[in-house]
Design a protein around this motif. Structure first.
Motif, mmCIF file in Angstrom:
data_model
loop_
_atom_site.group_PDB
_atom_site.id
_atom_site.type_symbol
_atom_site.label_atom_id
_atom_site.label_comp_id
_atom_site.label_asym_id
_atom_site.label_seq_id
_atom_site.Cartn_x
_atom_site.Cartn_y
_atom_site.Cartn_z
ATOM 1 N N TRP A 206 1.786 -11.634 5.728
ATOM 2 C CA TRP A 206 2.823 -10.639 6.007
ATOM 3 C C TRP A 206 2.487 -9.785 7.225
ATOM 4 O O TRP A 206 3.386 -9.350 7.938
ATOM 5 C CB TRP A 206 3.033 -9.748 4.778
ATOM 6 C CG TRP A 206 3.830 -10.421 3.698
ATOM 7 C CD1 TRP A 206 4.683 -11.479 3.836
ATOM 8 C CD2 TRP A 206 3.843 -10.085 2.310
ATOM 9 N NE1 TRP A 206 5.230 -11.830 2.618
ATOM 10 C CE2 TRP A 206 4.727 -10.988 1.661
ATOM 11 C CE3 TRP A 206 3.190 -9.122 1.541
ATOM 12 C CZ2 TRP A 206 4.974 -10.935 0.293
ATOM 13 C CZ3 TRP A 206 3.435 -9.067 0.178
ATOM 14 C CH2 TRP A 206 4.317 -9.965 -0.440
ATOM 15 N N SER A 207 1.203 -9.531 7.450
ATOM 16 C CA SER A 207 0.840 -8.787 8.657
ATOM 17 C C SER A 207 1.185 -9.594 9.903
ATOM 18 O O SER A 207 1.645 -9.040 10.911
ATOM 19 C CB SER A 207 -0.640 -8.409 8.631
ATOM 20 O OG SER A 207 -1.469 -9.561 8.496
ATOM 21 N N LEU A 208 0.992 -10.909 9.850
ATOM 22 C CA LEU A 208 1.397 -11.773 10.958
ATOM 23 C C LEU A 208 2.914 -11.777 11.106
ATOM 24 O O LEU A 208 3.448 -11.696 12.219
ATOM 25 C CB LEU A 208 0.887 -13.195 10.729
ATOM 26 C CG LEU A 208 1.296 -14.248 11.766
ATOM 27 C CD1 LEU A 208 0.570 -14.003 13.083
ATOM 28 C CD2 LEU A 208 0.983 -15.660 11.256
ATOM 29 N N GLN A 232 8.318 -0.854 3.028
ATOM 30 C CA GLN A 232 8.199 -1.700 1.836
ATOM 31 C C GLN A 232 7.170 -2.805 2.048
ATOM 32 O O GLN A 232 6.386 -3.129 1.156
ATOM 33 C CB GLN A 232 9.564 -2.310 1.494
ATOM 34 C CG GLN A 232 10.578 -1.308 0.979
ATOM 35 C CD GLN A 232 11.968 -1.912 0.827
ATOM 36 O OE1 GLN A 232 12.372 -2.789 1.619
ATOM 37 N NE2 GLN A 232 12.712 -1.464 -0.169
ATOM 38 N N VAL A 233 7.175 -3.385 3.227
ATOM 39 C CA VAL A 233 6.227 -4.460 3.527
ATOM 40 C C VAL A 233 4.799 -3.935 3.512
ATOM 41 O O VAL A 233 3.909 -4.533 2.877
ATOM 42 C CB VAL A 233 6.538 -5.102 4.900
ATOM 43 C CG1 VAL A 233 5.481 -6.152 5.249
ATOM 44 C CG2 VAL A 233 7.918 -5.738 4.888
ATOM 45 N N SER A 234 4.550 -2.833 4.196
ATOM 46 C CA SER A 234 3.184 -2.295 4.251
ATOM 47 C C SER A 234 2.707 -1.849 2.877
ATOM 48 O O SER A 234 1.513 -1.960 2.574
ATOM 49 C CB SER A 234 3.106 -1.139 5.252
ATOM 50 O OG SER A 234 3.918 -0.055 4.843
ATOM 51 N N ALA A 235 3.624 -1.361 2.040
ATOM 52 C CA ALA A 235 3.246 -0.962 0.683
ATOM 53 C C ALA A 235 2.814 -2.180 -0.126
ATOM 54 O O ALA A 235 1.820 -2.129 -0.870
ATOM 55 C CB ALA A 235 4.410 -0.249 0.005
ATOM 56 N N ARG A 236 3.547 -3.272 0.012
ATOM 57 C CA ARG A 236 3.168 -4.493 -0.726
ATOM 58 C C ARG A 236 1.866 -5.077 -0.188
ATOM 59 O O ARG A 236 1.064 -5.613 -0.952
ATOM 60 C CB ARG A 236 4.298 -5.522 -0.637
ATOM 61 C CG ARG A 236 5.560 -5.100 -1.372
ATOM 62 C CD ARG A 236 6.524 -6.246 -1.538
ATOM 63 N NE ARG A 236 7.823 -5.785 -1.986
ATOM 64 C CZ ARG A 236 8.853 -6.574 -2.276
ATOM 65 N NH1 ARG A 236 8.716 -7.897 -2.142
ATOM 66 N NH2 ARG A 236 10.003 -6.076 -2.668
#
Length: 319
Positions: A206-208, A232-236
């Motif tokens: 997800w970081s990529l 939301q992405v960084s939280a997951r």
């Protein structure tokens, strides 16, 4: 002497001399294209998890011949999966900046040739692992290829934002293959290592995907950063990072202070980086998710290296 003033004989000798290097360059180009289909960097990361699993299963240093056979067979299986993924995803690759230079998109390898190459690699992998290790290791490698191609690539990737969560299970299989190659079974430490890689995959990928969000959106692939907010992405990512680090501690009963100390230190570094990414997103600051991506590669490599060293030295386990 310029080209225009050379004699015919000079031109013919020059042409003859140029043909040979061009032929060699052409052959190298073809080999390079087929190698690129297998995604060597991905294979390298997968194999990094295989050897420590073999060391831990052996509780020491396994047969070097068995290690070699397992690595060769595993590399073929991973190369097959990646090649067939390139075949299935050539339409997506063509519209993504990150992948538009891949061999099928740039017409360096015909699609049918790539398909045959991928299938041959899979068959060869099964044969090598069955002959050199055992049937269970061969079957696990084959199942990983089939899952990656038919479940992740053809079903999950284009249909759900959870694609990489479940599809990442294929990338966890090398630890089971390595363990099975040594022991002929799959025991609970191998399952824990599988879980570590499984939980590590989402924050890694997800970081990529945060970096290349526009690529995935343009290709119509619902990666999480495409369908969710950055917060939301960084939280997951942070949640999965915590789960990853916690799962590594489940190996304490079969390891010594060498592995445990390393797991705690590098786990803390992984958590700090994930926390910084999340805080940066929450505060609206510019963030560089690729820092976490690169750290995640180093994290997994160092963690499994510590596991291999721990098993090779053979100190009393803490459990």
């Amino acid at each position: 002497m310029t080209t225009a003033t050379r004699s015919t004989g000079d031109d013919e000798r020059s042409a003859g001399n140029d043909d040979r290097p061009a032929g060699r360059a052409g052959a190298r180009g073809v080999l390079s294209a087929y190698l690129a289909l297998t995604k060597p960097r991905v294979i390298e990361l997968l194999l990094i998890t295989t050897i420590p699993a073999m060391f831990l299963a052996e509780r020491g240093i396994p047969s070097l011949l068995l290690v070699l056979v397992t690595l060769v067979g595993g590399a073929m299986a991973a190369g097959s999966a990646n090649t067939l993924n390139c075949v299935a995803d050539s339409d997506i690759d063509a519209v993504m900046d990150r992948t538009k230079s891949r061999p099928l998109v740039s017409y360096r390898v015909p699609r049918t040739h790539a398909l045959v190459f991928g299938v041959v690699l899979s068959v060869a992998s099964f044969a090598v692992l069955w002959a050199g290790a055992n049937l269970l290791a061969a079957a696990l490698a084959l199942s990983a290829t089939l899952f990656y191609v038919f479940i992740y690539t053809l079903v999950l990737k284009r249909r759900t934002s959870q694609n990489i969560v479940w599809g990442g299970a294929a990338g966890c299989m090398p630890v089971l293959v390595g363990w099975a190659a040594v022991s002929g079974t799959v025991e609970w430490p191998a399952v824990v290592m599988f879980a570590v890689v499984f939980l590590w995959t989402p924050p890694h990928f997800w970081s990529l995907a945060m970096k290349y969000r526009a690529d995935y959106e343009r290709a119509g692939v619902p990666m999480l950063p495409v369908v969710a907010t950055p917060r939301q992405v960084s939280a997951r990512i942070l949640v999965y990072t915590w789960a990853t680090v916690a799962s590594t501690l489940l190996l304490i009963p079969v390891t010594s202070w060498i592995y445990v100390g390393c797991a705690v230190v590098i786990g803390a570094a992984f958590l700090v980086m994930a926390q910084r990414l999340h805080q940066g997103v929450r505060r609206g600051r510019g963030v560089n998710p690729m820092r976490l991506f690169h750290l995640s590669n180093s994290y997994l490599s160092v963690l499994f290296l510590a596991l291999a060293v721990d098993a090779a030295i053979g100190l009393p386990v803490l459990g």
